[in-house]
Structures are given as C-alpha cells and as structure tokens.
Design a protein around this motif. Structure first.
Motif, PDB file in Angstrom:
ATOM      1  N   HIS A 202      -6.126 -12.047   3.145  1.00  0.00           N
ATOM      2  CA  HIS A 202      -7.801 -11.279   3.672  1.00  0.00           C
ATOM      3  C   HIS A 202      -6.810 -10.648   4.059  1.00  0.00           C
ATOM      4  CE1 HIS A 202     -10.508 -10.591   6.691  1.00  0.00           C
ATOM      5  NE2 HIS A 202      -9.820 -10.730   7.510  1.00  0.00           N
ATOM      6  N   CYS A 203      -5.626 -10.296   4.920  1.00  0.00           N
ATOM      7  CA  CYS A 203      -5.183  -8.390   5.028  1.00  0.00           C
ATOM      8  C   CYS A 203      -4.217  -7.903   3.873  1.00  0.00           C
ATOM      9  CB  CYS A 203      -3.898  -9.305   5.958  1.00  0.00           C
ATOM     10  SG  CYS A 203      -4.354  -9.658   7.285  1.00  0.00           S
ATOM     11  N   ARG A 204      -4.339  -8.802   3.107  1.00  0.00           N
ATOM     12  CA  ARG A 204      -4.064  -7.936   1.806  1.00  0.00           C
ATOM     13  C   ARG A 204      -5.752  -7.715   1.229  1.00  0.00           C
ATOM     14  NH1 ARG A 204      -1.755 -11.815  -0.554  1.00  0.00           N
ATOM     15  NH2 ARG A 204      -2.721 -12.535  -1.757  1.00  0.00           N
ATOM     16  N   GLY A 212      -1.963  -2.692   6.397  1.00  0.00           N
ATOM     17  CA  GLY A 212      -2.609  -1.287   6.019  1.00  0.00           C
ATOM     18  C   GLY A 212      -2.401  -0.275   7.026  1.00  0.00           C
ATOM     19  N   GLU A 213      -1.687  -0.396   7.901  1.00  0.00           N
ATOM     20  CA  GLU A 213      -1.476   0.829   8.570  1.00  0.00           C
ATOM     21  C   GLU A 213       0.165   1.089   8.447  1.00  0.00           C
ATOM     22  OE1 GLU A 213      -1.373  -0.772  12.653  1.00  0.00           O
ATOM     23  OE2 GLU A 213      -3.326  -1.411  12.871  1.00  0.00           O
ATOM     24  N   GLU A 225      -0.691  -1.632   0.116  1.00  0.00           N
ATOM     25  CA  GLU A 225       0.212  -2.932  -0.138  1.00  0.00           C
ATOM     26  C   GLU A 225       1.202  -1.914   0.406  1.00  0.00           C
ATOM     27  OE1 GLU A 225       0.967  -6.871  -0.503  1.00  0.00           O
ATOM     28  OE2 GLU A 225      -0.520  -6.312  -2.022  1.00  0.00           O
ATOM     29  N   LYS A 226       1.856  -1.446  -1.033  1.00  0.00           N
ATOM     30  CA  LYS A 226       3.600  -0.915  -1.112  1.00  0.00           C
ATOM     31  C   LYS A 226       3.395   0.443  -0.778  1.00  0.00           C
ATOM     32  CE  LYS A 226       3.966  -4.708  -4.384  1.00  0.00           C
ATOM     33  NZ  LYS A 226       4.627  -4.742  -5.650  1.00  0.00           N
ATOM     34  N   ASP A 231       3.536   6.028  -2.339  1.00  0.00           N
ATOM     35  CA  ASP A 231       3.790   7.888  -2.804  1.00  0.00           C
ATOM     36  C   ASP A 231       3.276   7.963  -4.149  1.00  0.00           C
ATOM     37  OD1 ASP A 231       5.796   7.456  -0.669  1.00  0.00           O
ATOM     38  OD2 ASP A 231       6.959   6.055  -1.735  1.00  0.00           O
ATOM     39  N   LYS A 232       3.420   7.362  -4.955  1.00  0.00           N
ATOM     40  CA  LYS A 232       2.578   7.730  -6.135  1.00  0.00           C
ATOM     41  C   LYS A 232       1.367   8.645  -6.061  1.00  0.00           C
ATOM     42  CE  LYS A 232       4.609   4.383  -9.331  1.00  0.00           C
ATOM     43  NZ  LYS A 232       4.352   3.422  -9.635  1.00  0.00           N
TER      44      LYS A 232
END
Length: 389
Positions: A202-204, A212-213, A225-226, A231-232
């Motif tokens: 659910h969080c993902r 998310g923060e 998520e990452k 960065d991209k």
C-alpha cells in the motif's frame, strides 16, 4: 433398593421405601437438572451430554480428557470419552468388523449390531438433512449448516477479534488468533492491514509513509520510491545545465539528457532502416521489422498482401513481417545422442584411442578382435600375478 440392604425391622423398611421414592421422583422428573455455567447464559438441560455440547459451543474447549497414561485424547461430551475408553483401553483384543450392512448394495462392515442398525437408520432409511433457510443448500451435519449460514448469509460470528474484527466460530480460535494479531496502520490515510506485506505494498503504490517523504522532489509534487529515480528526475526536469547529448546531423537541432535517447533518435530518424506499412491509407513507418510486424497484427490483423499495393511492395512487407516472427533454431549436431565412449571400453576399463573407439562403436570385426586379444592378455597377466603372490 440396594441388594446389600437387609430388612430386619420397620426402620430398615422405611429407609428402603425412602430410597425407592427418591429414585422414582428422579426418574419421573420432567424439569431441567443441569444449568449452563458460562457467563450470563441461563440455559438448562435434562441430560449431562446436552449441557456438555452446549458449553462446548461457548468455549470450544474439550474438557473431558482420557485418564490413561500416554493417551492425549479429549472429548467435548462425557459419553464420547466413555465410549473411547471401552473401545480403546478396556478391550483385550482389537475389534473385528464382522457384521455387514443388511442392504445388499451396501458393503460396509461394523463391529456390533447396534452400529450397523444406526448406519441403516441414518444412511438408508431416513438420512438426516439440515436445510438452509436462506437458500436451497442442504447438509448432513448441523455444524456445517451453522457455518454455511454465518459465512454466506448473516456474517454474525459468535466471536470476533477485538483488534481487527475478524470473526470466528469458537472462542478458542479467537483467543489463539488474538495472541498473534498485529495491525499495521498507515499514518497518511489511517488504513489498517493485518499483514506487513500488504502494508508495504500500500505504501509503495500510494507513496505514503516514510518512502514518499524521503524521495520527494523539492521543485514539484513528484515522489519516487528510490533515490536513483529522484536523481534522474532532477537531472532531466529541473537541471539548469544545457543538454550534453546533441544530434550532429545537419539541420537537426535535437538534444537529449541521456545518450541512449540520442542513439535511438539517430537510428530512427537519420541512419536507421525504415519499414513502411504498405496497407491502403496507412503510410506509417517503423524503425524495426518487429515493430512493423506488431503493427500489422494489431491494427490490420493480417500478414497477407494489402489491397492497392504492387507485388514487390507486398513482398517487402511480407519479408519484414517474417523477419520479426521467424524463430532461429540451433543446428543439431551429427553425433547428438551418441556416446563419446563405447560401452565396451567403459565396462572393460580399457583406454582406447579415438579411431579405435569409433571402430568398436561401429562393431567392426578387426577392432572387436583386437580388443578381445588385449582383454585376454590382461587376464593372463592378472592370473600370473596372483599365482606368484
């Protein structure tokens, strides 16, 4: 009257009459004698096994345990425990099923006549069926009917978990579940999950929670998520530097932030092979035969010659489609499935060269004769060694 009671006087006769009256009053009694001891339940019953069955529905605990050492059997009704003791511990020999059902078409065997009669009465003469009042379903056991009504119709479970609200049929199931019940609550939407995997999924998907923060863009509302994805995003959308990968073809002023995008642009627009759809009224072009083949199957649903095209153009389109769909298979070896060493060499433990071993596999007479002579020499040498020892 007890057999050991001797009547020798009027007082003895009065005692015997009093005992007889008590037994008669107890036998003729029509009122309930056993009351439920669970909570505020005031149900009462005439028989002890009825009370046991009723309290078992309350607690789900089988309170009648077998007293014999090494036996861990427990029962909810006292009569079932006594039957277990008679059939398992009090018997000197194992019971034999010697009595057959009276119906010719039934081949079941039983240990006693009463068991056989019960089987005939319940299975053949008048089989019990408990019908559901909400639908047309029928059951042979009342417990299955009760569970069907609760699960499919009413959803009124007698016991529910205080944390997650999950329903249970018996109290011991609720207590066992409640000891390990743990809820995971989302801080952003206050949804609750009973499994950690569901909570993280659910969080993902919603980008709630710390993920998310932690990877949220400072310039816009995008979240990732990452950290690498963030960065991209920053380098592509919010970078103040000029794009470093520009197209060098004359008259083309396209530039890209990633080199792979520039390579794809060059192959597609400038130097790449173009595959044009020759269907009437289409005119679309593709950078690869695979994409053209997918387009033909998806949009035109055909591999045949489109109407309004010449034979040469149709052949080119067919060739492009076949290039995308033909699967290349590896050529089979000539010696595939053949042994690299003959069975004769393996069994005799002989080391033969490649040409001799091939001749043995082909069953050539000279090769077989040579191998036989060598085996005979080895056997004679071994006999000499044994005789010297």
């Amino acid at each position: 009257m007890r057999p050991d009671l001797l009547i020798t006087s009027d007082s003895d006769l009065d005692v015997a009459l009093e005992e007889f009256k008590q037994k008669k009053a107890r036998r003729d009694s029509i009122g309930p004698k056993y009351t439920c001891s669970i909570g505020n339940c005031e149900a009462s019953f005439k028989r002890l096994d009825q009370l046991d069955r009723h309290e078992f529905h309350h607690t789900g605990i089988k309170k009648h345990a077998c007293p014999y050492e090494g036996c861990d059997k427990t029962y909810s009704i006292l009569t079932h425990l006594k039957r277990h003791q008679r059939s398992t511990h009090d018997r000197t020999a194992a019971p034999q099923k010697t009595i057959k059902c009276t119906l010719p078409e039934c081949s079941k065997m039983f240990t006693s006549a009463c068991n056989m009669q019960r089987h005939v009465r319940e299975a053949h003469e008048a089989p019990r069926e408990y019908a559901c009042t909400h639908c047309t379903a029928k059951f042979r056991q009342k417990m299955k009917l009760r569970r069907h009504v609760i699960q499919q119709h009413t959803q009124e479970y007698p016991h529910r978990c205080e944390k997650c609200g999950r329903g249970f049929y018996q109290q011991w199931q609720q207590e066992s579940h409640q000891r390990s019940c743990k809820l995971y609550e989302c801080a952003d939407c206050e949804q609750k999950f009973d499994k950690w995997s569901l909570f993280t999924k659910h969080c993902r998907e919603t980008l709630h929670g710390r993920g998310g923060e932690r990877h949220k863009c400072e310039h816009c509302s995008c979240s990732y998520e990452k950290a690498s994805a963030l960065d991209k995003h920053l380098a592509t959308k919010h970078s103040t530097t000029v794009a470093t990968f520009a197209c060098t073809e004359p008259g083309c002023n396209r530039s890209y932030s990633y080199e792979r995008n520039l390579r794809q642009h060059v192959v597609t627009v400038h130097t790449g092979r173009r595959f044009e759809c020759l269907a009437a009224g289409c005119g679309r072009c593709f950078s690869s035969a695979q994409n053209l083949s997918k387009h033909l199957l998806r949009d035109h649903n055909t591999k045949e010659q489109p109407t309004g095209t010449t034979e040469a153009e149709a052949a080119a389109a067919t060739e492009a489609a076949e290039v995308a769909t033909v699967k290349t298979t590896r050529k089979r070896r000539r010696d595939a499935g053949q042994s690299t060493r003959s069975q004769l060499a393996k069994l005799s433990c002989l080391v033969l060269d490649k040409s001799m071993d091939k001749a043995v596999r082909q069953r050539q007479t000279e090769a077989l004769t040579s191998v036989a002579q060598e085996l005979q020499q080895q056997q004679e040498l071994m006999e000499d060694l044994l005789s010297d020892a």
